[in-house]
Design an enzyme around this catalytic site. Structure first.
Site, PDB file in Angstrom:
ATOM      1  CB  CYS A  40     -10.415   8.086 -11.791  1.00 17.45           C
ATOM      2  SG  CYS A  40      -9.811   6.454 -11.329  1.00 17.45           S
ATOM      3  CG  HIS A  91      -8.014  10.274  -8.126  1.00 11.20           C
ATOM      4  ND1 HIS A  91      -9.396  10.361  -8.130  1.00 11.20           N
ATOM      5  CD2 HIS A  91      -7.715   8.985  -8.406  1.00 11.20           C
ATOM      6  CE1 HIS A  91      -9.905   9.167  -8.395  1.00 11.20           C
ATOM      7  NE2 HIS A  91      -8.911   8.317  -8.562  1.00 11.20           N
ATOM      8  CD  GLU A 138     -10.166  13.797  -7.331  1.00  9.71           C
ATOM      9  OE1 GLU A 138      -9.457  14.001  -8.340  1.00  9.71           O
ATOM     10  OE2 GLU A 138     -10.556  12.665  -6.992  1.00  9.71           O
TER      11      GLU A 138
END
Ligand SMILES: [Mn+2]
Length: 246
Positions: free
Chosen positions: A112, A215, A217
Site C-alpha cells: 500500500c 493488504h 497482511e
C-alpha cells in the site's frame, strides 16, 4: 539463522486526551505473517535519517508497510485538495532507508503506502486521489471488512508474482491513491479491471522487489495464498543473503 525482517514503524499522534503520548507501531498482521513465514520481524522506529546506517546493519530484508500519504513534494506536486494525512519524518526516513537497502541489493516487500513510496523514491508519481483518475470504475476503498477480498487483479504471466498467485486472483483494497507514472526502474505486473497498477517488481533481475497495492497482511490469516507472499519474501531474503556470503 532465521532472516531478520526490518519493518519501519508508523506513529500514532492522535491521542487527543493524552497528547503527551506518541506511539510507534506497526500492524500485527505483518508481525504474525513474517513469523509464520519463518522470519524474525524487527520494528524500526521512524527516526532521523542519520540512523539508517545503524539500523540497516541489523536486518536482512526490508518491509515497507501501509499508512499515510507520501508527500507529493517528492514527485514535484503541491498537495491537492484531496490529499490525506501526511507524515514527513516517515517519508524522509523510509526513502533514505530504501535507497541504502537497494545499494545493498536487499530484498524488498512493500504494501500500500510502502508500494507508493518505492515508486516515488525511484522517480515515479502518484494520483493524489483516485478521483483524479479518469478511468476509475472499481471500488478501491472497499466498504466491506478488510479481510474480504473484493476486486480482481490480473497478473502478468511471466512475472514473479504470477509464480505465487497465478494469473488472476481477488484482493482486498484500501487505497485512495495509486501509481500514476511508474518509475522506469520498475515493471507493473498486476492491474485491476480499471487498469490501476496493483503490483510491480524491479526491472533489474539482481534487485528483488515485490510491491503490492493491497493488504496481504490482513488477508493472510484467512487466505493461505496471501501468506505465500510473505513466505516468498523470506525466501528471497535468504537467497540474497546466501549470494552475499559468496
Ligand atoms: Mn485496489
Amino acid at each position: 539463522m532465521k532472516p531478520v525482517i526490518g519493518i519501519i514503524s508508523s506513529r500514532l499522534n492522535h491521542l487527543k486526551e493524552m497528547d503527551y503520548l506518541s506511539i510507534s507501531y506497526t500492524a500485527d498482521g505483518f508481525i504474525n505473517a513474517i513469523q509464520k513465514a519463518g522470519g524474525i520481524p524487527m520494528l524500526i522506529p521512524t527516526s532521523d535519517p542519520s540512523f539508517v546506517e545503524h539500523y540497516i546493519e541489523h536486518i536482512d530484508g526490508l518491509l515497507l508497510a501501509g499508512g499515510q500519504d507520501v508527500s507529493p513534494v517528492y514527485y514535484g506536486e503541491e498537495p491537492d485538495i484531496l490529499i490525506q494525512e501526511l507524515f514527513p519524518e516517515r517519508d524522509a526516513f523510509e526513502i533514505a532507508f530504501l535507497k541504502k537497502a537497494l545499494e545493498r541489493k536487499m530484498a524488498i516487500f512493500s504494501v500500500c503506502r510502502g508500494t507508493q513510496l518505492v515508486n516515488v523514491a525511484l522517480g515515479g508519481s502518484l494520483y493524489q486521489d483516485l478521483s483524479y483518475y479518469k478511468g476509475l470504475s472499481v471500488q478501491h476503498v472497499q466498504k466491506a471488512e478488510l479481510h474480504y477480498p473484493t476486486h480482481h487483479i490480473y497478473i502478468e504471466e511471466d512475472s514473479h508474482l504470477a509464480s505465487i498467485l497465478g494469473d488472476k486472483t481477488m484482493v482486498n483494497s484500501y487505497h485512495h491513491q495509486a501509481v500514476k507514472v511508474l518509475s522506469p526502474q520498475l515493471r507493473a505486473v498486476a492491474y485491476s479491471k480499471d487498469k490501476i497498477i496493483e503490483a510491480f517488481e524491479s526491472q533489474d533481475p539482481e534487485q528483488s522487489i515485490l510491491a503490492v497495492q493491497w493488504h496481504p497482511e490482513i488477508l493472510a490469516p484467512y487466505h493461505p495464498k496471501q501468506l505465500d507472499l510473505f513466505k516468498d519474501f523470506v525466501d528471497r531474503v535468504k537467497n540474497q543473503r546466501a549470494k552475499q556470503q559468496h
